[in-house]
Scaffold this motif. Structure first.
Motif, PDB file in Angstrom:
ATOM      1  N   UNK A   4       0.857  -1.192   0.000  1.00  0.00           N
ATOM      2  CA  UNK A   4       0.000   0.000   0.000  1.00  0.00           C
ATOM      3  C   UNK A   4       0.888   1.235   0.000  1.00  0.00           C
ATOM      4  N   UNK A   5       0.801   2.029  -1.073  1.00  0.00           N
ATOM      5  CA  UNK A   5       1.419   3.351  -1.054  1.00  0.00           C
ATOM      6  C   UNK A   5       0.446   4.299  -0.354  1.00  0.00           C
ATOM      7  N   UNK A   6       0.914   5.018   0.646  1.00  0.00           N
ATOM      8  CA  UNK A   6       0.079   6.003   1.337  1.00  0.00           C
ATOM      9  C   UNK A   6       0.606   7.395   1.008  1.00  0.00           C
ATOM     10  N   UNK A   7      -0.251   8.211   0.376  1.00  0.00           N
ATOM     11  CA  UNK A   7       0.167   9.523  -0.127  1.00  0.00           C
ATOM     12  C   UNK A   7      -0.716  10.614   0.484  1.00  0.00           C
ATOM     13  N   UNK A   8      -0.222  11.347   1.496  1.00  0.00           N
ATOM     14  CA  UNK A   8      -0.974  12.511   1.988  1.00  0.00           C
ATOM     15  C   UNK A   8      -0.938  13.614   0.936  1.00  0.00           C
ATOM     16  N   UNK A   9      -2.077  14.249   0.715  1.00  0.00           N
ATOM     17  CA  UNK A   9      -2.164  15.253  -0.354  1.00  0.00           C
ATOM     18  C   UNK A   9      -2.744  16.543   0.209  1.00  0.00           C
ATOM     19  N   UNK A  63      -9.312   9.197  -0.088  1.00  0.00           N
ATOM     20  CA  UNK A  63      -9.944   9.497   1.201  1.00  0.00           C
ATOM     21  C   UNK A  63      -9.960  11.011   1.344  1.00  0.00           C
ATOM     22  N   UNK A  64     -11.136  11.566   1.571  1.00  0.00           N
ATOM     23  CA  UNK A  64     -11.251  13.009   1.778  1.00  0.00           C
ATOM     24  C   UNK A  64     -11.448  13.308   3.259  1.00  0.00           C
ATOM     25  N   UNK A  65     -10.690  14.278   3.769  1.00  0.00           N
ATOM     26  CA  UNK A  65     -10.862  14.685   5.160  1.00  0.00           C
ATOM     27  C   UNK A  65     -10.608  16.182   5.278  1.00  0.00           C
ATOM     28  N   UNK A  68      -6.050  18.446   8.468  1.00  0.00           N
ATOM     29  CA  UNK A  68      -5.604  18.092   9.812  1.00  0.00           C
ATOM     30  C   UNK A  68      -4.114  17.862   9.891  1.00  0.00           C
ATOM     31  N   UNK A  69      -3.414  18.032   8.773  1.00  0.00           N
ATOM     32  CA  UNK A  69      -1.969  17.866   8.778  1.00  0.00           C
ATOM     33  C   UNK A  69      -1.530  16.504   8.266  1.00  0.00           C
ATOM     34  N   UNK A  70      -0.240  16.412   7.964  1.00  0.00           N
ATOM     35  CA  UNK A  70       0.301  15.209   7.327  1.00  0.00           C
ATOM     36  C   UNK A  70       0.199  13.986   8.231  1.00  0.00           C
ATOM     37  N   UNK A  71       0.364  14.161   9.532  1.00  0.00           N
ATOM     38  CA  UNK A  71       0.292  13.011  10.448  1.00  0.00           C
ATOM     39  C   UNK A  71      -1.112  12.408  10.463  1.00  0.00           C
ATOM     40  N   UNK A  72      -2.106  13.265  10.524  1.00  0.00           N
ATOM     41  CA  UNK A  72      -3.485  12.765  10.511  1.00  0.00           C
ATOM     42  C   UNK A  72      -3.788  12.066   9.191  1.00  0.00           C
ATOM     43  N   UNK A  73      -3.268  12.601   8.099  1.00  0.00           N
ATOM     44  CA  UNK A  73      -3.474  11.978   6.788  1.00  0.00           C
ATOM     45  C   UNK A  73      -2.793  10.616   6.720  1.00  0.00           C
ATOM     46  N   UNK A  74      -1.568  10.516   7.218  1.00  0.00           N
ATOM     47  CA  UNK A  74      -0.873   9.228   7.226  1.00  0.00           C
ATOM     48  C   UNK A  74      -1.598   8.215   8.113  1.00  0.00           C
ATOM     49  N   UNK A  75      -2.082   8.663   9.259  1.00  0.00           N
ATOM     50  CA  UNK A  75      -2.814   7.752  10.147  1.00  0.00           C
ATOM     51  C   UNK A  75      -4.084   7.230   9.474  1.00  0.00           C
ATOM     52  N   UNK A  76      -4.759   8.109   8.721  1.00  0.00           N
ATOM     53  CA  UNK A  76      -5.949   7.670   7.978  1.00  0.00           C
ATOM     54  C   UNK A  76      -5.570   6.657   6.912  1.00  0.00           C
ATOM     55  N   UNK A 173       1.332   5.045  15.644  1.00  0.00           N
ATOM     56  CA  UNK A 173       0.660   6.160  14.984  1.00  0.00           C
ATOM     57  C   UNK A 173       1.592   7.364  14.946  1.00  0.00           C
ATOM     58  N   UNK A 174       1.310   8.250  14.011  1.00  0.00           N
ATOM     59  CA  UNK A 174       2.051   9.499  13.936  1.00  0.00           C
ATOM     60  C   UNK A 174       1.464  10.500  14.929  1.00  0.00           C
TER      61      UNK A 174
END
Length: 337
Positions: A4-9, A63-65, A68-76, A173-174
């Motif tokens: 799984x590639x996880x990409x915060x945007x 995933x739309x949120x 909340x910042x990069x850490x929250x995006x990575x955790x999602x 978690x981040x």
């Protein structure tokens, strides 16, 4: 699924085509990996770019949120991931062509918790060809603490593949709304991991941009950055205390102290630029003194001479306070001009 590639945007419209395009130029079948893009409240055309890619590929998840910042995006992204391994990719970076198959299979075949690869820092967006293609399958496997002791371990989470099962089992978690989240996540991960290795594959392309979160220079951001470094110092110091209580690996503890001291130096640099009041700085230093973080032994020989010299000078509180005050005076004169 292997990966799984996880990409915060966040407001990455200009870079997304290059980033996502590189993920699809890998030597993997599309049913072997997924791309989880966490749109962190982007205000530009990032979502439209993501939807365009999603229309072409069944393995891209959006995933739309709210922002909340990069850490929250990575955790999602971690929560949504289904691959055996996770690779975190920043949306303005990219990876070299055709470098994933061997690396992820080495991780799977050796049941690794963490697999490090090589990173190239560059200002170019077209360095797709790997500089070298060696990928030694005779992998030397160490526990995380020994790996940390014996290697120059970077902070960035884009440096490694990490087992999703390992993350879930250890509830990793981040830290949200914090700069230095990578370093704290890395310390926790290596403290807990039993199977860590590195393969010599030229994998990641890291681009540092003038307006990135690590290069912004406005006062409010600098003050938050300094406070976040202080938080990270306390975080690492708590790990050191736990390791000492367990009477664990002395070399590992010493390496953690070195990492904490480097964070402390960069905290002091940012605290100068943040123009904190004298009382604010003294309050920070008092807490660090009580926690046994200050004064400290300074930076190791791996750092630039000027950084090592400054680090030594900063150990004298009176001199550091004088430097802080001098910087504020200079800033006032520059504003008048």
């Amino acid at each position: 699924m292997k990966l799984s590639f996880v990409v915060p945007v966040y407001n990455a419209e200009k870079y997304l085509d290059n980033c996502i395009g590189s993920l699809y130029r890998q030597n993997l079948q599309e049913n072997d990996f997924e791309i989880i893009c966490v749109n962190d409240g982007s205000k530009d055309g990032s979502l439209e770019v993501l939807k365009r890619w999603q229309a072409l590929h069944n393995n891209l998840v959006i995933i739309n949120q709210e922002n909340g910042g990069v850490s929250k995006a990575r955790n999602a992204g971690i929560c949504a991931a289904s691959g055996q391994y996770i690779r975190f990719i920043d949306s303005d970076d990219y990876i070299a062509d055709g470098v994933t198959y061997d690396a992820v299979n080495i991780a799977i075949d050796n049941k690794l918790d963490i697999l490090y690869t090589s990173t190239l820092a560059t200002n170019r967006e077209d360095e797709y060809k790997p500089r070298f293609s060696e990928c030694n399958r005779n992998t030397k496997i160490l526990c995380g603490k020994d790996y940390f002791v014996n290697n120059n371990t970077p902070n960035g989470v884009w440096e490694f593949f990490i087992s999703r099962d390992f993350i879930v089992r250890n509830n990793l978690k981040f830290e949200e709304d914090r700069i230095c989240e990578d370093g704290m996540f890395m310390v926790s991960s290596l403290s807990l991991s039993q199977r860590v290795s590195k393969c010599n594959v030229d994998y990641y392309r890291y681009i540092q941009r003038p307006n990135s979160i690590t290069t912004r220079k406005d006062l409010k951001h600098m003050q938050k950055t300094a406070d976040d470094f202080a938080y990270a110092i306390e975080y690492i110091n708590n790990v050191i205390i736990s390791e000492k209580q367990a009477n664990d690996n002395v070399e590992y503890i010493n390496k953690l102290v070195q990492r904490r001291n480097s964070y402390f130096f960069y905290f002091q640099i940012r605290a100068i630029k943040a123009c904190f009041s004298r009382n604010q700085i003294k309050s920070y230093l008092k807490k660090f003194r009580l926690d046994g973080c200050y004064p400290n032994s300074g930076l190791t020989k791996d750092y630039y001479f000027t950084h090592k010299l400054l680090s030594k000078l900063f150990q004298f509180e009176w001199l550091y306070l004088l430097i802080c005050n001098g910087y504020k005076v200079i800033q006032k004169f520059e504003k008048r001009e």
